[in-house]
Design an enzyme around this catalytic site. Structure first.
Site, PDB file in Angstrom:
ATOM      1  N   SER A  52     -25.745   8.165 -20.544  1.00  0.00           N
ATOM      2  CA  SER A  52     -24.373   8.669 -20.183  1.00  0.00           C
ATOM      3  C   SER A  52     -24.130   8.753 -18.657  1.00  0.00           C
ATOM      4  O   SER A  52     -24.952   9.218 -17.925  1.00  0.00           O
ATOM      5  CB  SER A  52     -23.783   9.921 -20.711  1.00  0.00           C
ATOM      6  OG  SER A  52     -23.894  10.108 -22.055  1.00  0.00           O
ATOM      7  N   GLN A  71     -29.107  11.373 -17.441  1.00  0.00           N
ATOM      8  CA  GLN A  71     -30.163  11.840 -18.253  1.00  0.00           C
ATOM      9  C   GLN A  71     -30.944  10.494 -19.188  1.00  0.00           C
ATOM     10  O   GLN A  71     -30.359   9.965 -20.231  1.00  0.00           O
ATOM     11  CB  GLN A  71     -29.904  12.744 -19.393  1.00  0.00           C
ATOM     12  CG  GLN A  71     -31.034  13.447 -20.179  1.00  0.00           C
ATOM     13  CD  GLN A  71     -30.367  14.120 -21.159  1.00  0.00           C
ATOM     14  OE1 GLN A  71     -29.121  14.125 -21.649  1.00  0.00           O
ATOM     15  NE2 GLN A  71     -30.997  15.131 -21.978  1.00  0.00           N
ATOM     16  N   GLY A  72     -31.976  10.020 -18.467  1.00  0.00           N
ATOM     17  CA  GLY A  72     -32.848   9.156 -19.353  1.00  0.00           C
ATOM     18  C   GLY A  72     -33.808   9.357 -20.147  1.00  0.00           C
ATOM     19  O   GLY A  72     -35.162   9.558 -19.937  1.00  0.00           O
ATOM     20  N   GLU A 106     -29.057  16.944 -37.879  1.00  0.00           N
ATOM     21  CA  GLU A 106     -30.183  17.084 -38.982  1.00  0.00           C
ATOM     22  C   GLU A 106     -31.336  17.840 -37.758  1.00  0.00           C
ATOM     23  O   GLU A 106     -31.981  18.542 -38.414  1.00  0.00           O
ATOM     24  CB  GLU A 106     -30.674  15.642 -39.185  1.00  0.00           C
ATOM     25  CG  GLU A 106     -29.347  15.094 -40.335  1.00  0.00           C
ATOM     26  CD  GLU A 106     -28.206  14.824 -39.844  1.00  0.00           C
ATOM     27  OE1 GLU A 106     -28.252  14.310 -38.551  1.00  0.00           O
ATOM     28  OE2 GLU A 106     -27.349  14.783 -40.592  1.00  0.00           O
ATOM     29  N   GLU A 139     -29.019  22.138 -22.763  1.00  0.00           N
ATOM     30  CA  GLU A 139     -28.273  21.273 -23.089  1.00  0.00           C
ATOM     31  C   GLU A 139     -27.347  21.887 -24.490  1.00  0.00           C
ATOM     32  O   GLU A 139     -26.333  21.433 -24.759  1.00  0.00           O
ATOM     33  CB  GLU A 139     -28.719  19.837 -23.487  1.00  0.00           C
ATOM     34  CG  GLU A 139     -27.995  18.825 -23.968  1.00  0.00           C
ATOM     35  CD  GLU A 139     -28.613  17.334 -23.860  1.00  0.00           C
ATOM     36  OE1 GLU A 139     -29.752  17.532 -23.950  1.00  0.00           O
ATOM     37  OE2 GLU A 139     -27.852  16.468 -23.834  1.00  0.00           O
TER      38      GLU A 139
HETATM   39  C1  LIG Z   1     -21.842   9.836 -26.831  1.00  0.00           C
HETATM   40  C2  LIG Z   1     -23.396   9.555 -26.688  1.00  0.00           C
HETATM   41  C3  LIG Z   1     -24.057  10.033 -25.488  1.00  0.00           C
HETATM   42  C4  LIG Z   1     -25.281  10.322 -25.413  1.00  0.00           C
HETATM   43  N1  LIG Z   1     -25.810  10.362 -24.047  1.00  0.00           N
HETATM   44  C5  LIG Z   1     -27.176  10.384 -23.696  1.00  0.00           C
HETATM   45  C6  LIG Z   1     -27.718  10.577 -22.444  1.00  0.00           C
HETATM   46  O1  LIG Z   1     -26.993  10.604 -21.490  1.00  0.00           O
HETATM   47  N2  LIG Z   1     -29.032  10.360 -22.398  1.00  0.00           N
HETATM   48  C7  LIG Z   1     -29.944  10.279 -23.516  1.00  0.00           C
HETATM   49  O2  LIG Z   1     -31.081  10.343 -23.375  1.00  0.00           O
HETATM   50  N3  LIG Z   1     -29.340  10.040 -24.883  1.00  0.00           N
HETATM   51  C8  LIG Z   1     -28.063  10.072 -24.826  1.00  0.00           C
HETATM   52  N4  LIG Z   1     -27.673   9.630 -26.225  1.00  0.00           N
HETATM   53  C9  LIG Z   1     -28.645   9.290 -27.210  1.00  0.00           C
HETATM   54  C10 LIG Z   1     -28.811  10.714 -28.119  1.00  0.00           C
HETATM   55  O3  LIG Z   1     -29.532  11.724 -27.674  1.00  0.00           O
HETATM   56  C11 LIG Z   1     -29.459  10.076 -29.592  1.00  0.00           C
HETATM   57  O4  LIG Z   1     -28.428   9.113 -30.037  1.00  0.00           O
HETATM   58  C12 LIG Z   1     -29.766  11.269 -30.471  1.00  0.00           C
HETATM   59  O5  LIG Z   1     -30.640  11.859 -30.164  1.00  0.00           O
HETATM   60  C13 LIG Z   1     -30.121  10.284 -31.987  1.00  0.00           C
HETATM   61  O6  LIG Z   1     -30.876   9.518 -31.550  1.00  0.00           O
HETATM   62  P1  LIG Z   1     -30.782   7.796 -32.074  1.00  0.00           P
HETATM   63  O7  LIG Z   1     -29.537   7.563 -31.902  1.00  0.00           O
HETATM   64  O8  LIG Z   1     -32.317   7.203 -32.192  1.00  0.00           O
HETATM   65  O9  LIG Z   1     -30.803   8.347 -33.863  1.00  0.00           O
HETATM   66  P2  LIG Z   1     -32.042   8.357 -34.811  1.00  0.00           P
HETATM   67  O10 LIG Z   1     -32.884   9.421 -34.647  1.00  0.00           O
HETATM   68  O11 LIG Z   1     -32.379   7.093 -35.205  1.00  0.00           O
HETATM   69  O12 LIG Z   1     -31.397   9.155 -36.051  1.00  0.00           O
HETATM   70  C14 LIG Z   1     -30.395   8.373 -37.044  1.00  0.00           C
HETATM   71  C15 LIG Z   1     -30.082   9.347 -38.278  1.00  0.00           C
HETATM   72  O13 LIG Z   1     -31.433  10.063 -38.854  1.00  0.00           O
HETATM   73  C16 LIG Z   1     -31.463  11.162 -38.782  1.00  0.00           C
HETATM   74  N5  LIG Z   1     -32.966  11.592 -38.586  1.00  0.00           N
HETATM   75  C17 LIG Z   1     -33.689  11.213 -37.735  1.00  0.00           C
HETATM   76  N6  LIG Z   1     -34.728  12.091 -37.716  1.00  0.00           N
HETATM   77  C18 LIG Z   1     -34.716  12.964 -38.738  1.00  0.00           C
HETATM   78  C19 LIG Z   1     -35.487  13.603 -39.544  1.00  0.00           C
HETATM   79  N7  LIG Z   1     -36.765  13.952 -38.875  1.00  0.00           N
HETATM   80  N8  LIG Z   1     -34.904  14.564 -40.491  1.00  0.00           N
HETATM   81  C20 LIG Z   1     -33.740  14.302 -40.918  1.00  0.00           C
HETATM   82  N9  LIG Z   1     -32.770  13.571 -40.313  1.00  0.00           N
HETATM   83  C21 LIG Z   1     -33.336  12.572 -39.281  1.00  0.00           C
HETATM   84  C22 LIG Z   1     -30.622  11.505 -37.596  1.00  0.00           C
HETATM   85  O14 LIG Z   1     -30.256  12.858 -37.783  1.00  0.00           O
HETATM   86  C23 LIG Z   1     -29.543  10.560 -37.829  1.00  0.00           C
HETATM   87  O15 LIG Z   1     -28.574  10.771 -38.775  1.00  0.00           O
HETATM   88  C24 LIG Z   1     -26.188   9.909 -26.250  1.00  0.00           C
HETATM   89  C25 LIG Z   1     -25.665   9.677 -27.476  1.00  0.00           C
HETATM   90  C26 LIG Z   1     -24.318   9.642 -27.660  1.00  0.00           C
HETATM   91  C27 LIG Z   1     -23.832   9.231 -28.992  1.00  0.00           C
END
Ligand SMILES: Cc1cc2nc3c(=O)[nH]c(=O)nc-3n(C[C@H](O)[C@H](O)[C@H](O)COP(=O)(O)OP(=O)(O)OC[C@H]3O[C@@H](n4cnc5c(N)ncnc54)[C@H](O)[C@@H]3O)c2cc1C
Lengths: 396, 377
Positions: A164, A129-130, A381, A247
């Site tokens: 992933s 999933q990209g 969140e 999902e």
């Molecule tokens: C093990 C693992 C597997 C993954 N696999 C995939 C995959 O296969 N494909 C894919 O596309 N993605 C994947 N992801 C990515 C995952 O979807 C993102 O990490 C997630 O959506 C959060 O985005 P970010 O990491 O940029 O965090 P950020 O969005 O930067 O968030 C950082 C913190 O800020 C908080 N925050 C952000 N916005 C708000 C808001 N509006 N209100 C309150 N709090 C907020 C968040 O809740 C978090 O605590 C994976 C992640 C993990 C850990």
């Protein structure tokens, strides 16, 4: 309301149970375990998934025309329960089964369904999933990876991250920006990309668990045929929402429940053998309360799924309220792994490789993995925002 | 397999909710702080709706339905803070219909169905903790029957009940069973107790050589399962009512957060408040899952019934605690004001939380069952 199963359901359960016990290796879960090595482990999971397919147990709820059995949701739940009971392994092509398939069934063309669904079912083609990018996580609509039309192809440039299983995947579905001028939600399209196309680089990233399930994925002038666009041009956001509903929904949760039930069973065993001075850990009243909470919460996870299933059976659509499932199970599972480490006591400090580690380090690894539960598939969140605004109708 | 209610069951819930919205309110509940705590109009209204006849078998003039048909009703009773002894009488009805002799059923059930007879459980003892088997009330052998000695507390609406369902240990074997005792019997003293929830009523009941006949023992001879059933049914009904209270508290919090403006915007637009409400919603929904499942399991004596009930009582109790406390917090200072209704929900939920076994006791029951099941597997 009726939790009794029909004779047909009972027959189905029998058939499933017999097949599973004949198909797992002798001594599974007791003397025989998943391989320690990560790649071997994923390959063995892929092997199990293919075995399920050959036995006729993959995608059983899919329509017959795409290779499923047209099984009822009830049968799907029964199969999940039986897999849980046997402590069966997870699969590798989870994203293909749970995300690509329903997305294509809802939004794909007939040609796309015929091309992709059979190979998802057989796990000949593994999917990733990209969606996420370095600057588009929770704010997913901020994706910057571009796709520019060039004749009958799109040319894709950009970077995805946390992808992933990209290193094992033959295909990737991704969100790309196809209109840089439009408001951010309105310039996104949904593309299916062959991972063997020239210009794709996958770089595994190491996770806190030491494993490398996720990757950075780079796209440099990657040519994708236009027929791999799902839905209309610039209509990708709406489609991504269907993908995310699956999902975060009950079918995904029911599958995960298999693992939690299995590990909870092991936790009960370990609590009986693990000593606290002269008595077993399970005889510590404070710990008993916490373990009991996990027993309750894991079972309620299953029942929450069944309640949603019953709604789906009556044709009520999966809406934003599916968010409550994910928020529920992710936090309850984290509590379970915390309790598991507490059960180990000082032995919690042992690494998976030490011969004295109880349950082969399953709980240390599980604990570390569980920290991701509240991050992926939309952070807690974000789930709370969705519930508050879209289910409870609270002001923006 | 179907984990949903039927269209009729939802319709019945709607009619109960509509009736209560129209005929009942916390303002009326407040009036029950004075007097005998009984609202005859409400009682007749509930009887007319058929609430008290749902569990009464058809041959005794009722509908012959089950706890599944009552789960949503219990939830509404919690939601609207319906006072006793309605739910209490429904619990007693289930026990009588299952374990009563033909004569006991004929004598009591038709009157229950029409709202004429009220029966309430008397199973709590001062030193008994949460375990129904910890009973010190004694029924000693006597010519033609038994003589009761002991003391019960928190007997709901004992002053206006027609019969008390009293748990006791009978005779030389100390067999557990239930006695049906008229509260006006000689040797029985009632002392109204001051309660944490001032909108309800309960008494301490002292049995000083109260003579009863063998026809007053539920099932004619003591049946231990009848005592377990009172407690399990009571725990399930409490779980469902706590779910209703929690759902109502969540609604009140969300509504208040939309109206109350601070810093130039509704407090409901602050994420700290939104996120709390979302967590409350998760627990309310999961409470429903737990309570409905327990109602079903008890209604058909499913093998996992005891676990289902204990899961519900433990989970719904913790959830109601969380949701009620947070709802109060979201209201700020006004949440602490006597004149706002919130504390009536809080007090009722708290009372239910500690009735028929608290969360810790029920967790212990779940764990014992899980360990036994693992052993057997
Ligand atoms: C093990 C693992 C597997 C993954 N696999 C995939 C995959 O296969 N494909 C894919 O596309 N993605 C994947 N992801 C990515 C995952 O979807 C993102 O990490 C997630 O959506 C959060 O985005 P970010 O990491 O940029 O965090 P950020 O969005 O930067 O968030 C950082 C913190 O800020 C908080 N925050 C952000 N916005 C708000 C808001 N509006 N209100 C309150 N709090 C907020 C968040 O809740 C978090 O605590 C994976 C992640 C993990 C850990």
């Amino acid at each position: 309301m009726d939790f009794n199963f029909s004779p047909e359901d009972d027959a189905f359960r029998h058939e499933a149970r017999a097949w599973i016990s004949a198909s797992l290796p002798e001594g599974w879960g007791r003397t025989v375990h998943e391989p320690e090595d990560e790649t071997e482990r994923y390959m063995s999971r892929l092997g199990w998934e293919k075995k399920l397919f050959h036995g006729g147990w993959a995608g059983i709820a899919w329509p017959k025309e795409y290779g499923g059995r047209g099984a009822t949701l009830v049968e799907q739940a029964i199969l999940a329960e039986e897999l849980a009971r046997a402590g069966a392994p997870e699969g590798l092509n989870i994203i293909g089964h749970n995300l690509t398939a329903p997305t294509l069934m809802h939004n794909g063309t007939e040609a796309q369904r015929r091309r992709f669904l059979p190979k998802i079912l057989s796990s000949e083609e593994v999917w990733c999933q990209g969606f996420s990018e370095p600057n588009a996580g929770s704010d997913l609509a901020a994706v910057r990876t571009t796709a520019v039309r060039d004749g009958d192809h799109f040319v894709v440039n950009g970077q995805k991250t946390w992808t992933s299983f990209a290193q094992y995947a033959q295909w990737c579905f991704m969100l790309v920006r196809t209109d840089t001028e439009a408001p951010k939600h309105k310039g996104i399209s949904f593309l299916l990309v062959d991972m063997s196309t020239p210009g794709i680089t996958v770089r595994p990233l190491r996770q806190i668990s030491g494993e490398s399930e996720f990757n950075e994925t780079f796209f440099h002038d990657v040519r994708v045929p236009c027929e791999n666009l799902v839905g209309g041009l610039n209509e990708g956001w709406k489609i991504a929402m269907t993908t995310l509903a699956h999902e975060r929904g009950p079918e995904d949760a029911l599958g995960r429940q298999i693992r939690f039930k299995r590990e909870l069973g092991r936790l009960l065993d370990v609590a009986k053998t693990q000593k606290r001075g002269k008595r077993a850990a399970i005889d510590d009243p404070a710990l008993r309360q916490k373990i009991a909470s996990s027993v309750i919460e894991v079972e309620l996870m299953r029942l929450n799924c069944l309640r949603s299933f019953s709604k789906m059976l009556q044709g009520k659509p999966l809406g934003p309220e599916s968010s409550f499932q994910k928020l529920y199970w992710s936090h309850m599972a984290q509590r379970m792994y915390e309790t598991a480490l507490e059960t180990l006591g000082p032995a919690a400090a042992l690494g998976a490789g030490d011969p004295a580690t109880p349950a082969r380090g399953m709980f240390q690894t599980g604990f570390l993995q569980s920290r991701a539960f509240t991050i992926y598939s939309g952070t807690s969140e974000i789930q709370r925002n969705i519930i508050a605004e879209r289910v409870l109708g609270m002001p923006k | 397999m179907n984990f949903d209610f039927s269209a009729e069951q939802y319709m019945f819930q709607d009619s109960v909710r509509a009736y209560l919205a129209d005929a009942w309110s916390v303002a009326r509940l407040r009036r029950l702080m004075e007097g005998d705590g009984f609202d005859a109009t409400l009682w007749h209204g509930l009887t007319d709706l058929g609430l008290l006849s749902i569990l009464v078998p058809e041959e005794h003039g009722g509908m012959g339905l089950s706890f599944v048909d009552l789960a949503l009703v219990f939830e509404e009773c919690g939601r609207a803070l319906v006072p006793g002894p309605a739910v209490e009488t429904m619990i007693a009805t289930d026990v009588l219909a299952r374990f009563g002799t033909q004569e006991q059923k004929a004598a009591l059930l038709p009157g229950i169905a029409t709202g004429r007879i009220k029966v309430v459980p008397a199973v709590v003892e001062a030193d008994g903790g949460s375990d129904p088997a910890e009973v010190e009330t004694i029924a000693s052998d006597a010519a033609g029957g038994w003589v009761l000695n002991g003391r019960k507390i928190l007997v709901p609406y004992a002053g206006l009940a027609d019969k008390l369902l009293v748990s006791a240990r009978f005779g030389a074997t100390a067999a557990l069973g239930l006695a049906l005792v008229d509260p006006t019997r000689a040797g029985l003293t009632l002392r109204p107790q001051a309660l944490f929830d001032p909108s309800s009523r309960a008494c301490e009941v002292i049995f000083d050589n109260v003579a009863i006949g063998s026809e007053d023992v539920v099932g004619a001879a003591p049946i231990a399962a009848s005592v377990d059933r009172v407690v399990d049914a009571g725990a399930m009904a409490a779980a469902a009512q706590m779910t209703g209270i929690a759902a109502r508290m969540l609604d009140l919090a969300v509504d208040y957060a939309a109206q109350r403006v601070q810093f130039g915007r509704p407090i409901g637009s602050f994420q700290a408040i939104k996120h709390r409400c979302a967590d409350m919603m998760v627990q309310v929904e999961t409470s429903r899952t737990a309570a409905y499942y327990a109602a079903w399991a008890l209604s058909c004596d499913a093998p996992e019934a005891v676990q289902a009930v204990s899961m519900a009582k433990a989970y719904c109790g913790d959830a109601a605690r969380f949701v009620c406390n947070e709802a109060l917090q979201i209201h700020g200072g006004v949440g602490f004001a006597w004149d706002l209704d919130l504390h009536f929900y809080l007090r009722r939920a708290k009372t239910l939380e500690y009735s028929f076994g608290d969360a810790s006791a029920h967790r212990e029951r779940v764990l014992s069952a899980a360990l036994a099941a693992r052993e057997a597997a």
